[in-house]
Design a protein around this motif. Structure first.
Motif, PDB file in Angstrom:
ATOM      1  N   VAL A   1     -34.849 -27.545 -89.647  1.00  0.00           N
ATOM      2  CA  VAL A   1     -36.300 -27.500 -89.878  1.00  0.00           C
ATOM      3  C   VAL A   1     -37.005 -28.520 -88.991  1.00  0.00           C
ATOM      4  O   VAL A   1     -38.039 -28.229 -88.386  1.00  0.00           O
ATOM      5  CB  VAL A   1     -36.626 -27.730 -91.376  1.00  0.00           C
ATOM      6  CG1 VAL A   1     -38.104 -27.991 -91.581  1.00  0.00           C
ATOM      7  CG2 VAL A   1     -36.181 -26.524 -92.194  1.00  0.00           C
ATOM      8  N   HIS A   2     -36.435 -29.712 -88.892  1.00  0.00           N
ATOM      9  CA  HIS A   2     -37.015 -30.753 -88.042  1.00  0.00           C
ATOM     10  C   HIS A   2     -37.079 -30.282 -86.589  1.00  0.00           C
ATOM     11  O   HIS A   2     -38.127 -30.371 -85.934  1.00  0.00           O
ATOM     12  CB  HIS A   2     -36.189 -32.039 -88.155  1.00  0.00           C
ATOM     13  CG  HIS A   2     -36.592 -33.104 -87.185  1.00  0.00           C
ATOM     14  ND1 HIS A   2     -37.712 -33.880 -87.364  1.00  0.00           N
ATOM     15  CD2 HIS A   2     -36.033 -33.505 -86.019  1.00  0.00           C
ATOM     16  CE1 HIS A   2     -37.834 -34.712 -86.351  1.00  0.00           C
ATOM     17  NE2 HIS A   2     -36.818 -34.508 -85.523  1.00  0.00           N
ATOM     18  N   ASP A   3     -35.966 -29.771 -86.072  1.00  0.00           N
ATOM     19  CA  ASP A   3     -35.905 -29.305 -84.692  1.00  0.00           C
ATOM     20  C   ASP A   3     -36.896 -28.171 -84.441  1.00  0.00           C
ATOM     21  O   ASP A   3     -37.645 -28.189 -83.467  1.00  0.00           O
ATOM     22  CB  ASP A   3     -34.477 -28.853 -84.361  1.00  0.00           C
ATOM     23  CG  ASP A   3     -34.346 -28.408 -82.918  1.00  0.00           C
ATOM     24  OD1 ASP A   3     -34.768 -29.162 -82.020  1.00  0.00           O
ATOM     25  OD2 ASP A   3     -33.821 -27.300 -82.692  1.00  0.00           O
ATOM     26  N   LEU A   4     -36.912 -27.186 -85.333  1.00  0.00           N
ATOM     27  CA  LEU A   4     -37.811 -26.041 -85.160  1.00  0.00           C
ATOM     28  C   LEU A   4     -39.276 -26.438 -85.282  1.00  0.00           C
ATOM     29  O   LEU A   4     -40.122 -25.939 -84.539  1.00  0.00           O
ATOM     30  CB  LEU A   4     -37.472 -24.940 -86.159  1.00  0.00           C
ATOM     31  CG  LEU A   4     -36.149 -24.219 -85.915  1.00  0.00           C
ATOM     32  CD1 LEU A   4     -35.850 -23.251 -87.058  1.00  0.00           C
ATOM     33  CD2 LEU A   4     -36.157 -23.494 -84.582  1.00  0.00           C
ATOM     34  N   SER A   5     -39.567 -27.335 -86.211  1.00  0.00           N
ATOM     35  CA  SER A   5     -40.966 -27.733 -86.390  1.00  0.00           C
ATOM     36  C   SER A   5     -41.482 -28.470 -85.165  1.00  0.00           C
ATOM     37  O   SER A   5     -42.615 -28.251 -84.735  1.00  0.00           O
ATOM     38  CB  SER A   5     -41.141 -28.572 -87.658  1.00  0.00           C
ATOM     39  OG  SER A   5     -40.462 -29.797 -87.552  1.00  0.00           O
ATOM     40  N   LEU A   6     -40.680 -29.323 -84.590  1.00  0.00           N
ATOM     41  CA  LEU A   6     -41.109 -30.034 -83.388  1.00  0.00           C
ATOM     42  C   LEU A   6     -41.225 -29.095 -82.196  1.00  0.00           C
ATOM     43  O   LEU A   6     -42.130 -29.220 -81.373  1.00  0.00           O
ATOM     44  CB  LEU A   6     -40.143 -31.169 -83.064  1.00  0.00           C
ATOM     45  CG  LEU A   6     -40.132 -32.329 -84.047  1.00  0.00           C
ATOM     46  CD1 LEU A   6     -39.095 -33.366 -83.631  1.00  0.00           C
ATOM     47  CD2 LEU A   6     -41.504 -32.969 -84.163  1.00  0.00           C
ATOM     48  N   ARG A   7     -40.307 -28.143 -82.117  1.00  0.00           N
ATOM     49  CA  ARG A   7     -40.302 -27.222 -80.995  1.00  0.00           C
ATOM     50  C   ARG A   7     -41.464 -26.234 -81.056  1.00  0.00           C
ATOM     51  O   ARG A   7     -42.031 -25.876 -80.029  1.00  0.00           O
ATOM     52  CB  ARG A   7     -38.976 -26.455 -80.985  1.00  0.00           C
ATOM     53  CG  ARG A   7     -38.653 -25.915 -79.612  1.00  0.00           C
ATOM     54  CD  ARG A   7     -37.364 -25.168 -79.537  1.00  0.00           C
ATOM     55  NE  ARG A   7     -36.232 -25.897 -80.101  1.00  0.00           N
ATOM     56  CZ  ARG A   7     -35.086 -25.330 -80.407  1.00  0.00           C
ATOM     57  NH1 ARG A   7     -34.922 -24.043 -80.220  1.00  0.00           N
ATOM     58  NH2 ARG A   7     -34.098 -26.039 -80.893  1.00  0.00           N
ATOM     59  N   HIS A   8     -41.830 -25.790 -82.248  1.00  0.00           N
ATOM     60  CA  HIS A   8     -42.824 -24.716 -82.359  1.00  0.00           C
ATOM     61  C   HIS A   8     -44.191 -25.161 -82.863  1.00  0.00           C
ATOM     62  O   HIS A   8     -45.170 -24.472 -82.650  1.00  0.00           O
ATOM     63  CB  HIS A   8     -42.277 -23.600 -83.256  1.00  0.00           C
ATOM     64  CG  HIS A   8     -41.067 -22.946 -82.679  1.00  0.00           C
ATOM     65  ND1 HIS A   8     -41.118 -22.108 -81.595  1.00  0.00           N
ATOM     66  CD2 HIS A   8     -39.755 -23.046 -82.991  1.00  0.00           C
ATOM     67  CE1 HIS A   8     -39.908 -21.701 -81.286  1.00  0.00           C
ATOM     68  NE2 HIS A   8     -39.059 -22.258 -82.115  1.00  0.00           N
TER      69      HIS A   8
ATOM     70  N   MET B   1     -39.142 -30.012 -96.000  1.00  0.00           N
ATOM     71  CA  MET B   1     -38.629 -28.975 -96.897  1.00  0.00           C
ATOM     72  C   MET B   1     -39.161 -29.238 -98.305  1.00  0.00           C
ATOM     73  O   MET B   1     -39.126 -30.363 -98.783  1.00  0.00           O
ATOM     74  CB  MET B   1     -37.103 -28.982 -96.897  1.00  0.00           C
ATOM     75  CG  MET B   1     -36.533 -28.491 -95.586  1.00  0.00           C
ATOM     76  SD  MET B   1     -34.732 -28.496 -95.495  1.00  0.00           S
ATOM     77  CE  MET B   1     -34.218 -27.890 -97.051  1.00  0.00           C
ATOM     78  N   THR B   2     -39.617 -28.195 -98.932  1.00  0.00           N
ATOM     79  CA  THR B   2     -40.136 -28.328-100.296  1.00  0.00           C
ATOM     80  C   THR B   2     -38.986 -28.304-101.298  1.00  0.00           C
ATOM     81  O   THR B   2     -37.906 -27.776-100.995  1.00  0.00           O
ATOM     82  CB  THR B   2     -41.102 -27.177-100.625  1.00  0.00           C
ATOM     83  OG1 THR B   2     -40.344 -25.957-100.603  1.00  0.00           O
ATOM     84  CG2 THR B   2     -42.254 -27.103 -99.623  1.00  0.00           C
ATOM     85  N   PRO B   3     -39.208 -28.848-102.487  1.00  0.00           N
ATOM     86  CA  PRO B   3     -38.178 -28.763-103.525  1.00  0.00           C
ATOM     87  C   PRO B   3     -37.799 -27.313-103.847  1.00  0.00           C
ATOM     88  O   PRO B   3     -36.636 -27.022-104.139  1.00  0.00           O
ATOM     89  CB  PRO B   3     -38.822 -29.444-104.731  1.00  0.00           C
ATOM     90  CG  PRO B   3     -39.847 -30.361-104.146  1.00  0.00           C
ATOM     91  CD  PRO B   3     -40.344 -29.668-102.908  1.00  0.00           C
ATOM     92  N   GLU B   4     -38.778 -26.393-103.761  1.00  0.00           N
ATOM     93  CA  GLU B   4     -38.498 -24.983-104.016  1.00  0.00           C
ATOM     94  C   GLU B   4     -37.511 -24.415-102.981  1.00  0.00           C
ATOM     95  O   GLU B   4     -36.598 -23.659-103.321  1.00  0.00           O
ATOM     96  CB  GLU B   4     -39.791 -24.149-104.004  1.00  0.00           C
ATOM     97  CG  GLU B   4     -40.751 -24.461-105.116  1.00  0.00           C
ATOM     98  CD  GLU B   4     -41.643 -25.679-104.814  1.00  0.00           C
ATOM     99  OE1 GLU B   4     -41.693 -26.154-103.658  1.00  0.00           O
ATOM    100  OE2 GLU B   4     -42.282 -26.157-105.771  1.00  0.00           O
ATOM    101  N   LEU B   5     -37.698 -24.784-101.726  1.00  0.00           N
ATOM    102  CA  LEU B   5     -36.802 -24.322-100.683  1.00  0.00           C
ATOM    103  C   LEU B   5     -35.398 -24.902-100.891  1.00  0.00           C
ATOM    104  O   LEU B   5     -34.400 -24.177-100.751  1.00  0.00           O
ATOM    105  CB  LEU B   5     -37.321 -24.707 -99.294  1.00  0.00           C
ATOM    106  CG  LEU B   5     -36.434 -24.315 -98.102  1.00  0.00           C
ATOM    107  CD1 LEU B   5     -36.149 -22.823 -98.091  1.00  0.00           C
ATOM    108  CD2 LEU B   5     -37.070 -24.765 -96.804  1.00  0.00           C
ATOM    109  N   GLU B   6     -35.329 -26.175-101.250  1.00  0.00           N
ATOM    110  CA  GLU B   6     -34.021 -26.793-101.498  1.00  0.00           C
ATOM    111  C   GLU B   6     -33.301 -26.105-102.664  1.00  0.00           C
ATOM    112  O   GLU B   6     -32.094 -25.866-102.611  1.00  0.00           O
ATOM    113  CB  GLU B   6     -34.174 -28.286-101.762  1.00  0.00           C
ATOM    114  CG  GLU B   6     -34.514 -29.046-100.479  1.00  0.00           C
ATOM    115  CD  GLU B   6     -34.559 -30.551-100.686  1.00  0.00           C
ATOM    116  OE1 GLU B   6     -34.333 -31.042-101.815  1.00  0.00           O
ATOM    117  OE2 GLU B   6     -34.807 -31.249 -99.682  1.00  0.00           O
ATOM    118  N   ARG B   7     -34.042 -25.763-103.717  1.00  0.00           N
ATOM    119  CA  ARG B   7     -33.444 -25.051-104.848  1.00  0.00           C
ATOM    120  C   ARG B   7     -32.941 -23.678-104.409  1.00  0.00           C
ATOM    121  O   ARG B   7     -31.853 -23.237-104.786  1.00  0.00           O
ATOM    122  CB  ARG B   7     -34.433 -24.915-106.003  1.00  0.00           C
ATOM    123  CG  ARG B   7     -34.458 -26.118-106.940  1.00  0.00           C
ATOM    124  CD  ARG B   7     -35.184 -25.817-108.246  1.00  0.00           C
ATOM    125  NE  ARG B   7     -36.587 -25.434-108.060  1.00  0.00           N
ATOM    126  CZ  ARG B   7     -37.593 -26.279-107.838  1.00  0.00           C
ATOM    127  NH1 ARG B   7     -37.351 -27.566-107.782  1.00  0.00           N
ATOM    128  NH2 ARG B   7     -38.813 -25.862-107.699  1.00  0.00           N
TER     129      ARG B   7
END
Length: 178
Positions: A153-160, A167-173
Motif C-alpha cells: 500500500v505504501h509503495d502503490l500510494s507513493l507511486r500513484h 490501511m484502515t482497521p476494516e481492511l486489516e480485518r
C-alpha cells in the motif's frame, strides 16, 4: 521470490553489477532462447542486428531465473552448460562466450517430481539444487500479511498518488479473515 533474490544480490559483492530477472513462464518458448542467450545477426529472418541476451546483460551480477520449472526441455541442456562451464553460445553463432553471472533459480513446481516424470533434466536439477530456500505460502505465515500489505500500500500510494495512504482497521480485518 524475486524480493529474496534481489536481497541476496544486493547483500553480496555482486551488488554493483546488474540484477537481471528472466520470467521463464512468461516468455514464449520460441523467443526465450534468443532472449536468454542472445543471437547473431542473420540467425533467423528478423535478426537484422546482433542481440545481447539476458545472460550477457547480467555480466558479473546475478541472473534470476523465475519459474525455472517452466523452462522448455531443449533449453535445459544449454542452461546446464552455462552452469557447468560458465559458457553459452548465441543463437546462430558458433563462438562460445563466457559468463561470470551468479544464477539464482526459483519455481513453484516440484522439480523432483518433474525429474521423475521426465519433464526436467536430472543433471540440471542437481546443479541448481546447491542451496534450497523454501519460502512458505502466505497462508502458512499469516503473521506477515499486515507487514507485506503495508509495504505494498505504501509503495502503490507513493507511486500513484504521491501521498501516504494508511490501511484502515476494516481492511486489516478483511485481510486477516481472507
Amino acid at each position: 521470490k524475486s524480493a529474496l533474490a534481489r536481497y541476496i544480490h544486493e547483500s553480496s559483492g555482486r551488488a554493483r553489477h546488474p540484477f537481471v530477472t528472466v520470467q521463464c513462464a512468461v516468455i514464449s518458448p520460441s523467443l526465450i532462447e534468443s532472449e536468454l542467450f542472445g543471437h547473431k545477426k542473420g540467425a533467423f529472418t528478423s535478426a537484422s542486428e546482433p542481440h545481447a541476451g539476458l545472460i550477457e546483460t547480467a555480466e558479473s551480477g546475478t541472473l534470476f531465473l523465475d519459474e525455472i520449472g517452466d523452462l522448455a526441455p531443449q533449453l535445459q541442456g544449454k542452461l546446464l552448460r552455462l552452469l557447468e562451464e560458465r559458457e553459452y553460445v548465441r543463437v546462430g553463432d558458433t563462438v562460445a562466450r563466457r559468463s561470470e553471472a551468479r544464477v539464482i533459480a526459483a519455481t513453484h513446481r516440484d522439480l523432483k517430481q518433474a525429474v521423475k516424470e521426465g519433464r526436467f533434466r536430472e543433471d540440471l536439477y542437481y546443479r541448481l539444487n546447491v542451496l534450497t530456500v523454501r519460502i512458505p505460502a502466505l497462508s502458512e505465515r499469516s503473521e506477515d500479511i499486515f507487514d507485506i500489505s503495508r509495504l505494498v500500500v505504501h509503495d502503490l500510494s507513493l507511486r500513484h498518488r504521491g501521498r501516504e495512504i494508511e490501511m484502515t482497521p476494516e481492511l486489516e480485518r478483511a485481510l486477516s479473515t481472507y
